[in-house]
Scaffold this active site. Structure first.
Site, short mmCIF file in Angstrom:
data_model
loop_
_atom_site.label_atom_id
_atom_site.label_comp_id
_atom_site.label_asym_id
_atom_site.label_seq_id
_atom_site.Cartn_x
_atom_site.Cartn_y
_atom_site.Cartn_z
CE LYS A 1 -1.48 2.12 3.46
NZ LYS A 1 -1.18 3.36 4.22
CG ASP B 1 -6.84 3.67 2.46
OD1 ASP B 1 -7.79 3.32 1.71
OD2 ASP B 1 -6.77 4.81 2.95
#
Length: 222
Positions: A121, A139
């Site tokens: 991420k 996320d």
């Protein structure tokens, strides 16, 4: 509604109503963004933005942070989540950037995820925001919103979500789409009580279509 129609409707709405979509983290260079994103894991951007000004003032470069220690960095970031782990990650990442990459934040996924504290991420955030590459960072907001509104079909993992979004969003829109979904999830499509009455994309939303208005009102009152 087909998947193609849903994506087109959502893209068209955001393109018109949120033509500029950027990270809410404050930073001045690639290294500072990397630090801010590492700190933002399971922590709010608001809290990170409170912590980073003195941190960036005293440790503006990888070299200055690499010369410090986790104990020193801890004192700057102790109000964020998991400060012990993050202080170690920050100094470790700074040292690797200095020793292996000549003081410059690397620009590929393979290199970025080798840095302490950097997962997929965080790497995708860096690729999209700093290096303008067609990357999609997933996320908690992106993961939840994508499943809820129907951009993904009950994806089980962030990586599944990433692959689906990358497949369906035009490559040039991926960095902006990441922020569209984050901001939408943060302020409108909230986790417990989605604000469907304020939502501009509800006519394309799978959740809205599957929940009669009266049921939505009941959920908002809980």
């Amino acid at each position: 509604m087909t998947t193609k129609e849903r994506y087109k409707g959502i893209i068209d709405w955001f393109s018109e109503n949120m033509p500029v979509a950027e990270t809410e983290l404050h930073y001045g260079n690639p290294f500072q963004l990397l630090v801010a994103v590492i700190l933002s894991a399971q922590c709010t951007d608001k809290r990170v933005n409170i912590v980073t000004p003195p941190l960036f003032r005293d440790f503006p470069t990888p070299e200055t942070m690499a010369a410090s220690s986790p104990d020193v960095i801890f004192e700057y970031i102790k109000s964020v989540t998991f400060p012990n782990n993050k202080s170690k990650a920050l100094t470790g990442a700074a040292r690797m950037i200095v020793e292996k990459y000549g003081g410059k934040v690397p620009s590929t996924m393979d290199e970025l995820i080798k840095l302490p504290g950097v997962g997929r991420k965080t790497a995708n955030v860096m690729l999209a925001v700093v290096f303008d590459k067609p990357a999609m960072a997933v996320d908690t907001h992106v993961f939840r919103v994508s499943n809820r509104i129907g951009l993904t079909d009950n994806s089980k993992t962030p990586f599944e979500t990433e692959k689906t979004l990358v497949k369906n969003f035009p490559p040039e829109l991926l960095p902006k789409a990441h922020h569209w979904l984050i901001l939408h999830g943060r302020y409108v499509c909230t986790a417990r009580k989605p604000k469907c009455d304020e939502c501009g994309i509800k006519s394309y939303c799978k959740y809205y279509a599957e929940h009669p208005l009266e049921m939505q009102k009941q959920s908002l009152c809980k």
